[in-house]
Design an enzyme around this catalytic site. Structure first.
Site, PDB file in Angstrom:
ATOM      1  N   ASP A 269      10.060   5.437   3.958  1.00  0.00           N
ATOM      2  CA  ASP A 269       8.634   5.155   4.051  1.00  0.00           C
ATOM      3  C   ASP A 269       8.409   3.701   4.432  1.00  0.00           C
ATOM      4  OD1 ASP A 269       5.837   5.343   1.747  1.00  0.00           O
ATOM      5  OD2 ASP A 269       5.983   5.801   3.881  1.00  0.00           O
ATOM      6  N   ASP A 373       2.205  10.901  -1.241  1.00  0.00           N
ATOM      7  CA  ASP A 373       2.354  10.000  -2.377  1.00  0.00           C
ATOM      8  C   ASP A 373       2.175  10.745  -3.674  1.00  0.00           C
ATOM      9  OD1 ASP A 373       0.640   7.454  -0.595  1.00  0.00           O
ATOM     10  OD2 ASP A 373       2.769   7.569  -1.067  1.00  0.00           O
TER      11      ASP A 373
END
Lengths: 455, 227
Positions: A269, A373
C-alpha cells in the site's frame, strides 16, 4: 472453474484492497478505488482498492481562483482560515472515522467470538495454496511466505489490470465487475453468514422467510451502494460488507500467512500510493486529469455531498439529505463532486467567494476511507480475537493500536494534503501490539490476575 | 489509552525478561519478581502520564496559537480529566475483562480454597482503580502545570500504595477498605484542585438562573467591529 484445496461451501473471495487516505488537490478527486478481479472465479468478484480523501480542496483552489481579486491580504487570510479549518475539522473527521471502523471491528469480533464457523479450518483459498500443516517451523514459515508472495502478486496484477481498464476508459466493464462483486457479497455471503448465525443460536427459519429477508437486504444494499440512498444506510451497508469480507479472510487465511500478508499488504500500500509509478497513484492522477470521480460505492464517506445552491445550471439541486454518487458515465460531463463545483463557482469571481468557500467547506468536509482499510483492520482485530488463546486484552490492545494509527494517518493527511495510504501505520502498530501483548503482556496480566493484584 | 498500553508493554517486557533470567521453580522469587514487576509498572505508568502531559501541553499551545481568540478550544483541565479517565478505563478494562469473560462460563468460584468473593471484589477494585486514575490524572496535570512537585510525588506514592494494598488480597478488609478511603480522599483532593468548592456544589444543586442575564450582558458589550 473454481477449485478449492478442500471442501468448502462458501466462496473464496480474494479481496485485495489497498487503501489510502487522500486529500483532494485541484482538480480534486474525492475518492476512487481499484477493483481487483480474480480471473479464476467464474463470476466477477470485486477487489477493491480504496482511498480516502477529504473532500475539501485547500490552498490550491484558494490561491488559484482568488488571484483575480489580487489582494494578498485576502489570500493570507484565506490561508489562515484554511489552516484553522484544517485543524478544527481534523478532530471531527477523526471521530467520524473512528465510529465506523469501531463498528466494523465490533461486528467482526462479536461474530468470531460467538459463531464457531469462522474459526474452523475448512480449507484455504486458491490464492494461498501452500498448507501450514507442516511439522517443522522453517517449512511453515516458508509456506506462509510463498502464500504471501502469491497473494500479493495477484493483487498487483489485478490492480494493474484495473488501472489499464480505467486508462482506456472501459467504464462499463469496471461497473459491471463492481456490480457483480457487490451482488455476490450482498447475497451469497450474507446468506452464508445468516445461516451460520442461525445455526449457532439454534433458531429455525424457513426458506420463504429467508428468501424475503435476503432479497430485501441485498436489493436495498445494491441500490444504496451503487445508486442513491440515505447516507447512514449507505454507511451501514458498507460497514456490513466490509465485515463480511473480513470474516471470509479470517476464515480462509491460514495463521501465519495471515500475519505475513497483513505486513506485506501495508508495505505494498505504501509503495502503490506514494511511488511515482505506483498503480494507485497513476489511477489518482488519471482521474484528476479527467476531473471525474472514480468509482463510487467502494469508498466509505463520512459526510454528505451538498449540491444545493452551488450546482451548475444543468444539474438539479438535490435534497441535502441525499447522498449523490454519480456513476462514472455521468461523471465525465458534470461531476457532482463539491470541489469541482467549488472551482466553478469561484472562477466567475462571485462577490463573496470566501463565504461560499467556507459554507461549502463546513457542509461538505468529510473524509473518505477506502473499504479495504476497514477490511484489513477488521482482519487484524478478528485474527487477534480468534487466535489469542481466548484473551480479550490482545484484541483490545490491537483495537487501540489501530485507532491510534488511523489518528496519526489523518494527522499526516492534514499536513501533507495528498493521497496517503491508510494501512501502513495502523497495521504496523496493530501487529506490534498483537505480538507483544500476546507474548509479553498476557503472562504478566494473567499472573497478576491470579493473585488478584492490580497495577 | 495508547500511552498506558505502551507503559504496560514495557513493564511486561521487563518482568518477562526478569522471569526468564531467574529460577522458575522458586516460588518466593517469582512472587518477589511479580512485586517488582508491579512496582515498575506503576512507575512507568506515571512516567507515561507525564509524557502525555508534555504532549498535550504542546498541542494546547499549538491550538491556542491558531484559534481565533487565542485560547484553545479545550482547556487543560478538561484534558487532564480525559487523560485520567482514559488511563482508568484502559487499566480497568485490562484488569477485569478476562475475569468477566470467564464469569460467563461454567465454573465455581473458589473451589480450590480461594475466596468465593473473587468476582465482586474484583468489580469493586476495578471501579476504585478507574476512579483513582481519573482523580490522579486531574491532580497530576494540575501539579505539573503549577510545578508543585510534592503533589506529583504524593500521586505516585498513592498509586504505589494502592497497588501495594492489592497484594493483601484476599484479606479484603485490609485491602478494599483502605483503597476506598484513598479513593474518597483523592476524589476530594481532585475536586478541590479542579476548582470546586462547597459553594459551587450548592450553586449547582440549586439550579439558579442568574447565568442568562450574564450572557445577555456579555453580548450587549460586544460591539461588532465594522472595519
Amino acid at each position: 472453474m473454481i477449485t478449492f484445496m478442500n471442501n468448502s461451501d462458501s466462496e473464496e473471495e480474494p479481496c485485495n484492497e489497498r487503501t489510502s487516505l487522500m486529500s483532494a488537490e485541484s482538480p480534486p478527486v474525492p475518492s476512487y478505488q481499484d477493483g481487483l478481479q480474480t480471473a479464476e472465479a467464474g463470476e466477477a468478484q470485486a477487489h477493491r482498492k480504496r482511498r480516502t480523501g477529504s473532500s475539501r480542496s485547500p490552498n490550491n483552489i484558494a490561491d488559484g481562483d482568488v488571484s483575480d481579486l489580487g489582494v494578498p491580504v485576502r489570500e493570507s487570510a484565506l490561508e489562515n482560515e484554511e489552516e484553522e479549518l484544517t485543524l478544527k475539522y481534523g478532530a471531527k473527521h477523526v471521530i467520524m472515522l473512528f465510529v465506523p471502523v469501531t463498528l466494523c471491528m465490533i461486528v467482526v469480533v462479536a461474530t468470531i467470538k460467538s459463531v464457531r464457523f469462522y474459526t474452523e479450518k475448512n480449507g484455504q483459498l486458491i490464492y494461498t495454496p501452500f498448507s501450514e500443516d507442516t511439522p517443522s517451523v522453517g517449512q511453515r514459515l516458508l509456506n506462509s511466505v510463498l502464500n504471501t508472495i502469491i497473494m500479493i502478486s495477484v493483487i498487483v496484477v489485478m490492480t494493474v489490470f484495473l488501472v489499464l481498464l480505467y486508462k482506456y476508459r472501459c467504464y462499463k466493464f469496471i461497473h459491471g465487475w463492481l456490480i457483480l462483486s457487490s451482488l455476490m457479497l450482498l447475497f451469497l455471503f450474507t446468506y452464508i453468514y445468516l445461516g451460520e448465525v442461525l445455526k449457532t443460536y439454534n433458531v429455525a427459519m424457513d426458506y420463504p422467510t429467508l428468501f424475503l429477508v435476503i432479497w430485501n437486504f441485498g436489493a436495498v444494499g445494491m441500490i444504496c451502494i451503487h445508486w442513491k440512498g440515505p447516507l447512514q444506510l449507505q454507511q451501514a451497508y458498507l460497514i456490513m460488507i466490509s465485515a463480511l469480507m473480513a470474516l471470509v479472510f479470517i476464515k480462509y487465511l491460514p495463521e501465519w500467512s495471515a500475519w505475513v500478508i497483513l505486513g506485506a499488504i501495508s508495505i505494498y500500500d505504501l509503495m502503490a500510493v506514494l511511488c511515482p509509478k505506483g498503480p494507485l497513484r497513476m489511477l489518482v492522477e488519471t482521474a484528476q486529469e479527467r476531473n471525474e470521480p472514480i468509482f463510487p460505492a467502494l469508498i466509505y464517506s463520512s459526510a454528505m455531498m451538498w449540491t444545493v445552491g452551488m450546482a451548475k445550471p444543468d444539474t438539479a439541486a438535490r435534497g441535502a439529505s441525499q447522498q449523490t454518487w454519480d456513476a462514472a458515465e455521468d461523471g465525465g460531463e458534470n461531476p457532482l463532486h463539491a470541489d469541482s463545483q467549488m472551482s466553478e463557482t469561484r472562477s466567475p469571481g462571485t462577490t463573496r467567494p470566501i463565504t461560499s468557500f467556507e459554507e461549502l467547506e463546513e457542509e461538505e468536509r468529510g473524509v473518505k476511507l477506502g473499504l479495504g482499510d476497514f477490511i484489513f483492520y477488521s482482519v487484524l482485530v478478528g485474527k487477534a480475537a480468534a487466535t489469542a488463546s481466548g484473551d480479550w486484552n490482545t484484541t483490545l490492545a490491537c483495537f487501540v493500536a489501530i485507532l491510534i494509527g488511523l489518528c496519526l494517518t489523518l494527522l499526516l493527511l492534514a499536513v501533507f494534503k495528498k493521497a496517503l495510504p491508510a494501512l501502513p501505520i495502523s497495521i504496523t502498530f496493530g501487529l506490534v501490539f498483537y505480538f507483544s501483548t500476546d507474548n509479553l503482556v498476557r503472562p504478566f496480566m494473567d499472573t497478576l490476575a491470579s493473585h488478584q493484584l492490580y497495577i | 489509552a495508547f500511552f498506558w498500553l505502551v507503559s504496560l508493554l514495557l513493564a511486561s517486557l521487563i518482568w518477562f525478561v526478569s522471569v526468564h533470567l531467574s529460577d522458575r521453580e522458586d516460588a518466593k522469587l517469582q512472587y518477589g519478581l511479580l512485586v517488582f514487576g508491579a512496582a515498575v509498572s506503576v512507575l512507568l505508568q506515571e512516567a507515561f502520564r507525564f509524557a502525555y502531559f508534555k504532549l498535550l501541553k504542546k498541542a494546547d499551545e499549538g491550538l491556542a496559537t491558531i484559534s481565533e481568540d487565542g485560547r484553545s478550544p479545550i482547556s487543560l483541565r478538561q484534558m487532564a480529566y480525559v487523560s485520567g479517565l482514559s488511563f482508568g478505563i484502559i487499566s480497568g478494562v485490562f484488569s477485569v475483562i478476562n475475569v468477566l469473560a470467564d464469569s460467563i462460563g461454567p465454573g465455581i468460584v473458589g473451589i480450590h480454597g480461594d475466596s468465593p468473593y473473587y468476582f465482586i471484589t474484583s468489580a469493586f477494585l476495578t471501579m476504585a482503580l478507574v476512579l483513582l486514575h481519573t482523580f490522579w490524572g486531574v491532580i497530576f496535570f494540575d501539579a505539573c502545570e503549577k510545578r508543585r512537585y510534592w503533589c506529583l510525588g504524593l500521586v505516585v506514592a498513592s498509586h504505589l500504595l494502592t497497588s501495594g494494598l492489592t497484594f493483601l488480597n484476599p484479606w479484603y478488609e485490609a485491602s478494599l477498605v483502605p483503597i476506598f478511603i484513598i479513593t474518597l480522599c483523592t476524589g476530594l483532593w481532585a475536586f478541590v484542585t479542579a476548582g470546586g468548592s462547597f459553594r459551587n456544589v450548592l450553586k449547582c444543586l440549586s439550579c439558579k438562573q442568574e447565568d442568562d442575564s450574564r450572557v445577555m450582558m456579555y453580548s450587549a458589550l460586544q460591539v461588532p467591529s465594522e472595519d
